[in-house]
Design an enzyme around this catalytic site. Structure first.
Site, PDB file in Angstrom:
ATOM      1  N   HIS A 192       0.868  -1.184   0.000  1.00  0.00           N
ATOM      2  CA  HIS A 192       0.000   0.000   0.000  1.00  0.00           C
ATOM      3  C   HIS A 192       0.903   1.232   0.000  1.00  0.00           C
ATOM      4  O   HIS A 192       1.116   1.870   1.029  1.00  0.00           O
ATOM      5  CB  HIS A 192      -0.929  -0.002   1.218  1.00  0.00           C
ATOM      6  CG  HIS A 192      -2.229  -0.682   0.959  1.00  0.00           C
ATOM      7  ND1 HIS A 192      -3.150  -0.209   0.047  1.00  0.00           N
ATOM      8  CD2 HIS A 192      -2.765  -1.820   1.464  1.00  0.00           C
ATOM      9  CE1 HIS A 192      -4.198  -1.017   0.006  1.00  0.00           C
ATOM     10  NE2 HIS A 192      -3.995  -2.008   0.846  1.00  0.00           N
ATOM     11  N   ASP A 201      -4.898   2.109   1.847  1.00  0.00           N
ATOM     12  CA  ASP A 201      -5.269   1.454   3.108  1.00  0.00           C
ATOM     13  C   ASP A 201      -5.796   2.486   4.106  1.00  0.00           C
ATOM     14  O   ASP A 201      -6.798   2.272   4.780  1.00  0.00           O
ATOM     15  CB  ASP A 201      -4.074   0.682   3.700  1.00  0.00           C
ATOM     16  CG  ASP A 201      -2.786   1.507   3.757  1.00  0.00           C
ATOM     17  OD1 ASP A 201      -2.748   2.614   3.164  1.00  0.00           O
ATOM     18  OD2 ASP A 201      -1.812   1.054   4.392  1.00  0.00           O
ATOM     19  N   TYR A 243      -7.338   8.357 -17.736  1.00  0.00           N
ATOM     20  CA  TYR A 243      -8.124   9.160 -16.799  1.00  0.00           C
ATOM     21  C   TYR A 243      -8.134  10.637 -17.193  1.00  0.00           C
ATOM     22  O   TYR A 243      -7.122  11.175 -17.631  1.00  0.00           O
ATOM     23  CB  TYR A 243      -7.533   9.051 -15.385  1.00  0.00           C
ATOM     24  CG  TYR A 243      -7.515   7.664 -14.797  1.00  0.00           C
ATOM     25  CD1 TYR A 243      -8.262   6.628 -15.348  1.00  0.00           C
ATOM     26  CD2 TYR A 243      -6.764   7.397 -13.658  1.00  0.00           C
ATOM     27  CE1 TYR A 243      -8.229   5.346 -14.787  1.00  0.00           C
ATOM     28  CE2 TYR A 243      -6.734   6.123 -13.096  1.00  0.00           C
ATOM     29  CZ  TYR A 243      -7.472   5.108 -13.675  1.00  0.00           C
ATOM     30  OH  TYR A 243      -7.436   3.859 -13.112  1.00  0.00           O
ATOM     31  N   GLU A 254       0.471   8.551  10.951  1.00  0.00           N
ATOM     32  CA  GLU A 254      -0.852   8.002  11.280  1.00  0.00           C
ATOM     33  C   GLU A 254      -1.695   8.978  12.100  1.00  0.00           C
ATOM     34  O   GLU A 254      -2.921   8.878  12.122  1.00  0.00           O
ATOM     35  CB  GLU A 254      -0.685   6.682  12.045  1.00  0.00           C
ATOM     36  CG  GLU A 254      -0.090   5.566  11.188  1.00  0.00           C
ATOM     37  CD  GLU A 254       0.040   4.260  11.964  1.00  0.00           C
ATOM     38  OE1 GLU A 254       0.494   4.297  13.118  1.00  0.00           O
ATOM     39  OE2 GLU A 254      -0.315   3.203  11.418  1.00  0.00           O
TER      40      GLU A 254
END
Ligand SMILES: [Zn+2]
Ligand SMILES: [Zn+2]
Length: 391
Positions: free
Chosen positions: A100, A105, A298, A372
């Site tokens: 990831h 994630d 895209y 985090e």
């Protein structure tokens, strides 16, 4: 405000734990089976959410309000990349060669966090909230297109997306109004000549020399044909010619790479110019060129200015003025979040995850390691939007 009634610390811990579980089990685009099961199970454990699986992988959660109102959608992507993780942590990738490395994630974990809270407030909901856990963002044609075509999102009035950004200060939400990401096109060029003995080049037509010239000539398109007030990227990422022997000149060379542009005009100009430059440069070396562009690429995300203003207010309400900023610069990445523009206005934001006093490798790097502590800011931002728009 909802803000005062939420146990943020416990929620932040849950989000980090969900993210670590997904980080341990990264799966490549369109094969996110473990991830889908994990998301399905976790989402189903929250009250009031209908959980759907409209595609082979990926999950959609629908929270229907008791009162009439708008339908808003939050989108997270769920796929990982073919990268061998170099971080050594207790939650490093358990699948060699898959990581990831784009933070999907964390996007999914943050959205689980949002769903876990909002599902408790169904009785106050004026409208509906859709939680999209989309597969296959990293690989064209991308998972957004199939969801748009499936009709399952037809009732959505506005879409919100959030992506980690390691170059931005931790916890900051950043938005670019209007053009926010690039048109992403990929190309494949085949240059054909005539193989032969390397000691007698006059009897061959050498595609390697032509290919080398093409690589350099392509760079002059951006430098000499694009208005300096616009910008564009042409990157040749691979050049294959010959098979490692030194006795033989090959028959053909192939190049592939990507272009990034921000307007339809520049996008069309680049494609036309690349055809022309490849054809005539190859011709000057007696070779022929065949230029192909991937038809599933895209388009740029065009952020709706009114939604951006609402998003700015939501971020400031929950995080404070210091944790929000507008930017004038679009990012040169491609994102299939732009597909949702076919249904309703969109707003795609960046969440800063720079770790204080470390190097902060970029997205897609084998050492990518977001802070985090920023994740709860992403959760707060989305809950603030829901409170503003449908509560
Ligand atoms: Zn990515
Ligand atoms: Zn990504």
């Amino acid at each position: 405000m909802l803000k005062a009634h939420i146990a943020w610390e416990g929620l932040a811990q849950n989000v980090i734990e969900w993210r670590r579980q997904m980080h341990r089990h990264p799966e490549l685009s369109h094969t996110e089976y473990w991830t889908t099961q994990f998301l399905y199970k976790t989402l189903s454990s929250f009250p009031n959410i209908d959980v759907l699986t409209p595609a082979p992988t990926g999950v959609i959660g629908i929270l229907k309000g008791n009162l009439p109102g708008k339908t808003i959608a939050f989108r997270a992507d769920i796929d990982a990349l073919p990268v061998l993780e170099k971080n050594e942590t207790t939650y490093s990738s358990e699948y060699a060669g898959v990581m990831h490395a784009c933070g999907h994630d964390a996007h999914s974990a943050m959205l689980l966090g949002v769903a876990s809270i909002l599902s408790e407030y169904q009785d106050q909901l004026k409208g509906n909230i859709i939680f999209i856990f989309q597969r296959g963002e990293e690989m064209s044609p991308g998972g957004a297109k199939e969801l748009v075509e499936s009709g399952v999102l037809d009732q959505v009035d506005m879409f919100f997306g959030l992506h980690l950004l390691p170059a931005l200060e931790s916890g900051v939400i950043q938005i670019k109004k209007g053009i926010a990401t690039a048109n992403r096109d990929t190309f494949n060029i085949k240059i054909s000549g005539k193989g032969g003995h390397s000691s007698m080049p006059h009897l061959s037509i050498d595609p390697t020399v032509a290919a080398a010239d093409v690589v350099m000539a392509l760079q002059t398109i951006v430098a000499r044909e694009i208005d300096p007030r616009d910008s564009a990227v042409i990157s040749v990422c691979s050049l294959l010619s010959g098979d490692g022997t030194t006795a033989r000149l090959p028959d053909e060379a192939t190049l592939c790479g990507t272009t990034r542009t921000f307007t339809a005009d520049v996008r069309a100009h680049i494609k036309e110019a690349m055809e022309r430059v490849c054809t005539y440069t190859s011709k000057s070396h007696r070779c022929t060129a065949d230029v192909k562009f991937d038809e599933w690429d895209y388009s740029a995300i065009i952020n709706d200015p009114d939604l951006c203003d609402l998003a700015a207010q939501a971020a400031k309400d929950y995080l404070g003025d210091a944790f929000f900023c507008f930017t004038e610069s679009p990012m040169s990445v491609g994102e299939d979040f732009s597909e949702y523009q076919a249904i309703a206005p969109v707003c795609f934001a960046w969440l800063g995850v720079a770790q204080p006093s470390t190097e902060n490798p970029p997205l897609h790097n084998a050492c990518f390691a977001p802070d985090e502590a920023a994740f709860i800011h992403g959760v707060k931002y989305s809950i603030a939007l829901a409170e503003m728009l449908v509560m």
